[in-house]
Design an enzyme around this catalytic site. Structure first.
Site, PDB file in Angstrom:
ATOM      1  N   THR A 151      41.903  53.457  36.672  1.00 13.65           N
ATOM      2  CA  THR A 151      42.748  52.803  37.673  1.00 13.65           C
ATOM      3  C   THR A 151      43.234  53.799  38.714  1.00 13.65           C
ATOM      4  OG1 THR A 151      43.568  51.292  35.998  1.00 13.65           O
ATOM      5  CG2 THR A 151      44.901  51.490  37.965  1.00 13.65           C
ATOM      6  N   VAL A 180      41.757  40.896  31.368  1.00 15.37           N
ATOM      7  CA  VAL A 180      42.468  41.339  32.574  1.00 15.37           C
ATOM      8  C   VAL A 180      43.672  42.153  32.118  1.00 15.37           C
ATOM      9  CG1 VAL A 180      43.763  40.577  34.607  1.00 15.37           C
ATOM     10  CG2 VAL A 180      41.697  39.353  33.920  1.00 15.37           C
ATOM     11  N   ASP A 182      47.057  44.963  33.383  1.00 12.49           N
ATOM     12  CA  ASP A 182      48.284  44.903  34.181  1.00 12.49           C
ATOM     13  C   ASP A 182      48.043  45.050  35.682  1.00 12.49           C
ATOM     14  OD1 ASP A 182      47.411  47.557  33.557  1.00 12.49           O
ATOM     15  OD2 ASP A 182      49.272  48.305  34.462  1.00 12.49           O
ATOM     16  N   THR A 202      50.021  52.599  35.283  1.00  2.00           N
ATOM     17  CA  THR A 202      48.642  52.823  34.887  1.00  2.00           C
ATOM     18  C   THR A 202      48.637  53.273  33.433  1.00  2.00           C
ATOM     19  OG1 THR A 202      46.601  54.062  35.332  1.00  2.00           O
ATOM     20  CG2 THR A 202      48.642  55.136  35.946  1.00  2.00           C
TER      21      THR A 202
END
Ligand code: ASP
Length: 290
Positions: A151, A180, A182, A202
């Protein structure tokens, strides 16, 4: 001066450099966050987000991205988007060109194509090799999941104090298709409110989501905590209320309307990139001791 933050060592460096370039050529901070994430998504050598990152357990890349504008709480997101780059642009289009906040899966892809993007194969030879190796050693999934951070989360502040947050990810390596995390969830992976602050997260997406980590951080800023204290308080809260979250790295970062920023991590070392309108700095964030 504008301010831009970006997470993680290698992808964050690419993202913050592209963001700085955008602002220096006259772009807004919102444009800069989009440019930063686009550059990182497009880089085939970054096993982080976008092209060349690790696919799901079916061997397909599913991308999640989100953006939020603190002046009026506008937000846009996509999740489980396949074969389209840049996912962050599609998230921004959801915000700017639809009355919705999130589009998912095949319909997010359809929207992206309608808006002018072309579908493409995002798997590189290196990503295919990694997937094939994982197929032969699926019980090593934990090693892979821990070894790569997937991320880039960015926070930005305009000179006049307007705040923005954005994130893009391919999620966990070899995740369950349809999973999916956060990152595309407003309040979990990102949040921005000019009255309080902007925040991002993250790391282990499921735990950060349950904590509503980004909203929680801005809420704590609204109660008078400095961004650094707010991030640490979110991590402390997670350790107390979600003790299982300490099994994997979780990071929270926040940026106040006054330009002060902070970040906290539950374990391991985390690197944050900061561009303050003039210079770029790489900051090492370590867990609080004691
Ligand atoms: N938070 C992301 C997710 O769980 C992964 C990461 O930040 O490394 O999808």
């Amino acid at each position: 001066m504008p301010l831009v933050l970006a997470t993680w060592d290698k992808p964050g460096e690419v993202a913050v450099a592209a963001a700085a370039k955008k602002v220096m050529s006259g772009g807004s901070v919102l444009d800069a966050l989009e440019s930063g994430l686009t550059a990182a998504e497009d880089d085939p050598d970054l096993v982080a987000i976008g092209r060349g990152s690790h696919p799901n357990s079916d061997g397909e890349l599913e991308l999640d991205a989100s953006v939020m504008v603190g002046s009026d709480l506008r937000a846009g997101a996509v999740c489980a988007l396949r074969g389209i780059l840049p996912a962050i642009r599609v998230a921004r289009w959801v915000m700017e060109r639809t009355p919705h906040v999130m589009l998912a899966g095949d319909q997010a892809r359809r929207f992206a194509i309608e808006q002018g993007l072309r579908p493409q194969n995002l798997m590189t030879p290196t990503a295919i090799k990694a997937y094939e190796r994982w197929l032969t050693e699926p019980d090593r999934v934990e090693d892979y999941v821990h070894s790569v951070h997937d991320t880039v989360t960015m926070l930005g502040r305009e000179d006049d104090g307007r705040l923005f947050a954005a994130s893009s990810t391919s999620g966990w390596s070899f995740k369950k298709p349809g999973r999916v995390g956060d990152s595309p969830i407003v309040g979990a992976g990102i949040y921005a409110d000019d009255e309080t602050g902007a925040a991002g997260a993250t790391g282990w997406g499921e735990e950060l989501w349950k904590a509503c980590a980004s909203y929680r951080a801005t809420n704590l800023i609204s109660q008078g905590l400095a961004p650094q204290e707010a991030c640490q308080a979110v991590i402390d809260h997670m350790v107390r209320r979600q003790p299982a979250s300490t099994a994997r790295q979780c990071v929270v970062l926040a940026l106040g309307k006054d330009g002060r920023f902070g970040a906290a991590v539950n374990k391991g070392v985390f690197h944050l990139w900061v561009w303050n309108g003039v210079t770029t700095e790489r900051i090492e964030v370590v867990p609080k001791t004691g």
